[in-house]
Design a protein around this motif. Structure first.
Motif, mmCIF file in Angstrom:
data_model
loop_
_atom_site.group_PDB
_atom_site.id
_atom_site.type_symbol
_atom_site.label_atom_id
_atom_site.label_comp_id
_atom_site.label_asym_id
_atom_site.label_seq_id
_atom_site.Cartn_x
_atom_site.Cartn_y
_atom_site.Cartn_z
ATOM 1 N N THR A 82 0.822 -1.216 0.000
ATOM 2 C CA THR A 82 0.000 0.000 0.000
ATOM 3 C C THR A 82 0.851 1.259 0.000
ATOM 4 O O THR A 82 0.404 2.310 -0.454
ATOM 5 N N GLY A 811 1.270 11.408 5.160
ATOM 6 C CA GLY A 811 0.124 10.513 5.191
ATOM 7 C C GLY A 811 0.168 9.588 6.374
ATOM 8 O O GLY A 811 0.955 9.778 7.319
ATOM 9 N N ASN A 834 -3.449 -0.392 5.232
ATOM 10 C CA ASN A 834 -3.974 0.784 4.546
ATOM 11 C C ASN A 834 -2.943 1.900 4.546
ATOM 12 O O ASN A 834 -2.202 2.085 5.520
ATOM 13 N N THR A 835 -2.898 2.633 3.445
ATOM 14 C CA THR A 835 -2.103 3.854 3.370
ATOM 15 C C THR A 835 -2.995 4.979 2.884
ATOM 16 O O THR A 835 -3.690 4.848 1.867
ATOM 17 N N PHE A 836 -2.978 6.087 3.628
ATOM 18 C CA PHE A 836 -3.737 7.286 3.277
ATOM 19 C C PHE A 836 -2.724 8.405 3.004
ATOM 20 O O PHE A 836 -1.953 8.771 3.893
ATOM 21 N N THR A 838 -2.183 12.158 2.489
ATOM 22 C CA THR A 838 -2.929 13.391 2.765
ATOM 23 C C THR A 838 -2.344 14.610 2.068
ATOM 24 O O THR A 838 -3.016 15.636 1.941
ATOM 25 N N ASP A 865 -5.420 8.591 -2.921
ATOM 26 C CA ASP A 865 -5.431 9.040 -1.527
ATOM 27 C C ASP A 865 -5.645 7.877 -0.562
ATOM 28 O O ASP A 865 -5.383 8.029 0.638
ATOM 29 N N TRP A 866 -6.088 6.721 -1.085
ATOM 30 C CA TRP A 866 -6.253 5.547 -0.206
ATOM 31 C C TRP A 866 -5.968 4.294 -1.002
ATOM 32 O O TRP A 866 -6.582 4.056 -2.055
ATOM 33 N N SER A 868 -5.493 0.009 -0.140
ATOM 34 C CA SER A 868 -5.796 -0.927 0.934
ATOM 35 C C SER A 868 -5.625 -2.358 0.457
ATOM 36 O O SER A 868 -6.029 -2.691 -0.663
ATOM 37 N N SER A 889 -8.302 3.851 -4.560
ATOM 38 C CA SER A 889 -9.367 4.854 -4.567
ATOM 39 C C SER A 889 -9.407 5.583 -5.902
ATOM 40 O O SER A 889 -8.505 5.474 -6.733
#
Length: 980
Positions: A82, A811, A834-836, A838, A865-866, A868, A889
């Motif tokens: 991710t 992030g 998960n990696t977000f 930002t 931005d996401w 998973s 995403s």
């Protein structure tokens, strides 16, 4: 990192004494001394203590994790993490389509790279058993990244990914993180693994065999292995999404170089094919005879017969669909042999040696190479741009000289696609050699154990790329010129570019079509010496340290085919290559480094928690290419309670410019660009400021005949190192209420915040951004190096490397690992990672904002931005199964000239939405009690046949090959693993 769950692994690892460069054991090395339990080598620290292994965020892929993917390339596996960003892989049909990288380091055709945190593959350090791996060679420049396809997957025990800056520990390149590939070492017995798979369309067949054998004695460990993988291609013509230049637009964005030819010029007199035309849309100027024509059927046109009756006006239906010749998955054969031996002189002194040889054979394919002539060709080669096609050429149907420049200039553009010469085929052969040897051991000083090692390693990548289907533009120009000159030159025969497909004869091809061979080589020599132990006892425990010295020497060269630099009789050097030209590159530099790392215990078993440790590290690097650099790192590890760990790190880092970035000579990248001053390829109106366009020399009504613009790239010896700062903070929580209860055997929760900031990033300004800013501002910072022809089209674009302003990204990683209690139905395990992202922003040196940002697709790469990955794993007696869900995403991109088509989802905003995509992978296995075990495994990746979202801005195949699976992509596979 699953830090609290890996204590068991730490104890197992402690049974052998690792040096930076030796890896995971399946069994303990022979030793009667249990004190080696403290000698743990983990990625992210040089101090060998089990207590600090969870100091930094490290993600570990075990052999079981690797096999669950059904993949056979290390690159493909790590690109599914991710935290990974866009990087080359075998889904990129690179050579002949991309030209040379805007980074000045070539395109690694056929390679597989790794990108972490979307900071680029060259900012990720790849280690094998703790030692640096040599950079890639693909015979297209001197690369700055590592080709993971040079490392056979069969030798891998596990992969550790440090998602943190680590220049203080490992030196240059470790800005975004470190990938440490740990090889098999202590192994008893043999293993044969057979792999087979293919896509449900019946193509992309994959087959492979891995052999492993090892033995252990009281004095020695020996491991030998061999691997072969054969991946067959998938052609674009067999995938609906990839059959058009841009999906959903038909031939609108096809090439104007067609088998029938496109001829744009001013004849002496009007005709039915070339009427009087107001070419500049200015009523004050008279109409002139003008041709923009092709022939639908073709003819030999001897001595002008056939013109104008056989000609029609050139329009969209006459364009050429080059996409059908491409590949969505390139073929790749990888064969490797490897082995390592460790000999125990005593319990305290060990010697090792290891060796590897690997060959990668890969192929890229592109449509038959186009020939463009005239000032609108924009190739930068005078034999094409400034050509004169003689009226005496026996195949010239127009009865006049076609002249590009000077008095009597009448030629604008000729485009001809010689399908008679076949597609462009680029075959790479890459040979990797590696040898390492060293000593390691331990000794007692007072009551404390110390660990030491000395290591030397030498590695080389050498590559040859053979190109079939390209052309000698000097010979082409001669064959189109004065027939008398051609007749006086041995081998020359007049060339027919006017007669349509089939009229270029084998004799003509023999004169104009050479076999082109390019070569490149990279070498890395390194020596390291390290020591680690406890200095003295403090109030909360021992002060631990590690220190060492490292020397590295880098050597690299790129030698293109001599057709790129032909010495003429008068001593001048010319380029006679019609393809993407380049010049030789070579260079070398070395570096001496020293480092020190300390672990300072601040308290133990206090009211504030169980323990608090401060880590300090610093490295000084002295480069022959630019001088010295110091990089520190600081970290805190707070064990609040048995079930809660808090940690934070701050690091400064740097990346030294690579050989290609420093010394890479001028080369060309053919990029898809929209010229704001010209009528679009689809007929759309210019978007640039009309007055500024006029000031740049663009006449009214000028149209862009080809959206592929040649951009010159290259190295810069004045580059400075990139500098970086990184910060991470997070926690690992293993709640006691979820341990050993009816609904949970173990639950681990991890949360990590990351932030990276790079100053002076080495890269070229995005070419489209540079062009747009030039048109909008007329600022010389952007316009210098962009030149235009007399008809307004770009015929020169210089886009060299520089130290740009900054890149900033931050992030969160959020992971859940849950083991359920074993029941009569077996045991389930769930991992959800998960990696977000930002923030991501890149700012040029002059303040210009680069187009890459979160949630945007640009230049064949994306920053979702996401992302998973969730895997449910099941074990029951001899059965095993897994279900993996991979989610990406939604993204957004600019529609460009495709804004007028329905495939552009929001034409009012000029943007296209790439919907969120979710893939499902399943696997089922059964183990038979045969010999030491026979494991049969079958699986399907992309079970529900999810197609990638259509990408209008991507270079090939209508999708982003660095982010998504190929279109039409259910992949079935079987694996048999016999141990004896």
């Amino acid at each position: 990192m699953r830090s609290l769950r890996r204590k068991t692994l730490a104890v197992q690892c402690a049974l052998w004494l690792a040096l930076p460069g030796l890896a995971a054991a399946q069994e303990a090395p022979p030793s009667d001394d249990p004190t080696t339990l403290d000698a743990v080598e983990v990625t992210g620290t040089r101090i060998r203590k089990a207590e600090i292994e969870s100091q930094t965020p490290v993600q570990t892929l075990t052999r079981e994790d690797i096999e669950r993917t059904g993949l056979t390339s290390i690159g493909d596996i790590v690109q599914e993490l991710t935290g990974s960003g866009s990087a080359l892989n075998t889904k990129f049909n690179s050579s002949g389509n991309f030209g040379f990288s805007p980074n000045g380091d070539g395109v690694g055709a056929g390679s597989a790279q790794v990108d972490l945190r979307h900071l680029g593959p060259k900012r990720v350090l790849v280690l094998v058993d703790g030692m640096r791996w040599v950079n890639e060679s693909s015979a297209s420049g001197v690369g700055a990244a590592t080709d993971l396809n040079t490392i056979p997957l069969a030798l891998v025990e596990r992969i550790e990914v440090l998602e943190d800056g680590a220049s203080s520990l490992y030196g240059s390149d470790a800005i975004a993180g470190v990938v440490n590939i740990i090889t098999r070492r202590n192994y008893e017995g043999g293993q044969i693994t057979l792999n087979y798979g293919q896509y449900d369309k019946g193509d992309g067949e994959l087959s492979g065999v891995d052999l492993a054998w090892g033995t252990n004695t009281d004095k020695m460990n020996l491991f030998l292995g061999a691997s072969h993988v054969d991946q067959e291609p998938v052609y674009s013509r067999d995938r609906a999404q990839a059959r058009e230049p841009i999906p959903g637009t038909g031939l609108t964005f096809g090439s104007s170089a067609t088998p029938n030819g496109r001829f744009v010029f001013f004849p002496n007199a009007p005709s039915s094919a070339c009427p009087l035309t107001d070419v500049d849309d200015d009523p004050a100027t008279p109409a002139v005879p003008f041709c923009d024509i092709t022939t639908p059927n073709g003819s030999s046109f001897p001595n002008g017969v056939g013109y104008p009756n056989d000609f029609i006006g050139f329009d969209t239906p006459n364009r050429f669909n080059f996409a059908e010749y491409n590949m969505v998955l390139t073929p790749s054969k990888r064969s490797g042999v490897f082995g390592q031996i460790r000999y125990y002189f005593t319990d305290d002194v060990h010697w090792y040696a290891k060796a590897l040889y690997n060959r990668r054979e890969s192929t890229n394919q592109a449509a038959p190479e186009p020939l463009f002539f005239g000032p609108d060709a924009g190739t930068g080669n005078p034999y094409a741009d400034d050509i004169t096609i003689s009226a005496l050429n026996p195949y010239n149907p127009f009865g006049i000289d076609l002249v590009s420049s000077g008095p009597g200039a009448n030629l604008v553009l000729i485009g001809r696609r010689p399908v008679e010469g076949g597609p462009r085929v680029f075959e790479q052969e890459v040979d990797t050699q590696y040898f390492a040897t060293g000593l390691d051991g331990s000794f007692e000083l007072g009551e404390r154990s110390w660990f030491w090692d000395v290591n030397a390693a030498w590695s080389k990548n050498e590559a040859e790329q053979t190109n079939y289907g390209s052309y000698n533009i000097f010979n082409v120009a001669m064959a189109l010129g004065d027939p008398a000159v051609c007749a006086a030159t041995p081998g020359c025969v007049p060339l027919n570019i006017f007669g349509g497909p089939g009229t270029i004869t084998p004799e003509m091809l023999a004169w104009i079509q050479p076999v082109v061979r390019d070569r490149s080589e990279q070498k890395l020599s390194q020596f390291t010496a390290n020591i680690s132990g406890d200095l003295f006892e403090m109030w909360a425990g021992p002060l631990s340290m590690a220190a060492g010295y490292e020397y590295r020497k880098y050597e690299g060269s790129y030698t293109p085919d001599p057709l790129n630099y032909v010495t003429m009789p008068d001593g001048t050097v010319e380029n006679h290559y019609n393809g993407v030209p380049s010049l030789p590159t070579s260079g070398e530099y070395d570096v001496n480094e020293v480092y020190l790392e300390l672990n300072v215990p601040l308290f133990r078993d206090s009211p504030f928690g169980k323990s608090l440790d401060l880590s300090l590290a610093g490295r000084y690097s002295d480069y022959s290419s630019f001088g010295g650099q110091f990089t520190p790192k600081y970290g805190l590890r707070w064990q609040v309670a048995d079930e809660l760990l808090l940690r934070a790190t701050y690091a400064e880092g740097f990346r030294a410019p690579s050989i290609g970035e420093l010394y890479g000579s001028a080369s060309r990248a053919d990029l898809q660009l929209d010229d704001p001053c010209l009528i679009g390829v689809d007929g759309s109106a210019p978007t640039g400021n009309a007055a500024n366009c006029a000031a740049l020399g663009v006449p009214p009504g000028a149209a862009q005949s080809n959206s592929q613009i040649s951009v010159t790239t290259g190295g810069n010896p004045e580059l400075d190192p990139e500098t970086a700062r990184s910060f991470t903070a997070g926690l690992v929580f293993s709640p006691s209420f979820a341990s050993g209860v009816s609904w949970s055997d173990r639950l681990d929760l991890e949360l990590t915040f990351y932030r990276h900031s790079i100053e002076g990033a080495v890269q070229a300004i995005d070419a489209q951004t540079q062009l747009d800013l030039c048109v909008a501002t007329l600022d010389p910072r952007y316009c210098d190096g962009i030149t235009r022809s007399s008809v307004g089209s770009i015929n020169g674009f210089n886009n060299r490397l520089t130290n740009l302003g900054s890149i900033k990204t931050d992030g969160w990683d959020a992971d859940v690992f849950w083991t359920l209690p074993e029941t009569s139905f077996g045991q389930f395990k769930l991992s959800w990672q998960n990696t977000f992202v930002t923030r991501y922003e890149a700012i040029g040196a002059a303040g210009q904002v680069q187009p890459r940002r979160v949630g945007v697709e640009v230049t064949d790469s994306a920053i979702p931005d996401w992302t998973s990955n969730a895997t449910l794993d099941w074990r029951y007696n001899h059965w095993s199964a897994s279900w993996t869900v991979r989610h990406i995403s939604e993204l957004e991109e600019e529609c460009g000239d495709a804004v007028a088509f329905p495939v552009c989802s929001d034409p009012s905003e000029g943007t296209n939405k790439l919907d969120a995509t979710t893939y499902h992978d399943v696997q089922l296995g059964y183990r038979f009690d045969l010999l030491k075990g026979l494991q049969l495994t079958g699986g399907v990746n992309n079970l529900f046949d999810e197609d990638p979202p259509i990408c209008l801005s991507c270079s090939l195949n209508g999708y982003d090959a660095s982010t998504y699976d190929i279109p039409g992509g259910r992949f079935f596979y079987l694996r048999a693993d016999l141990r004896f």
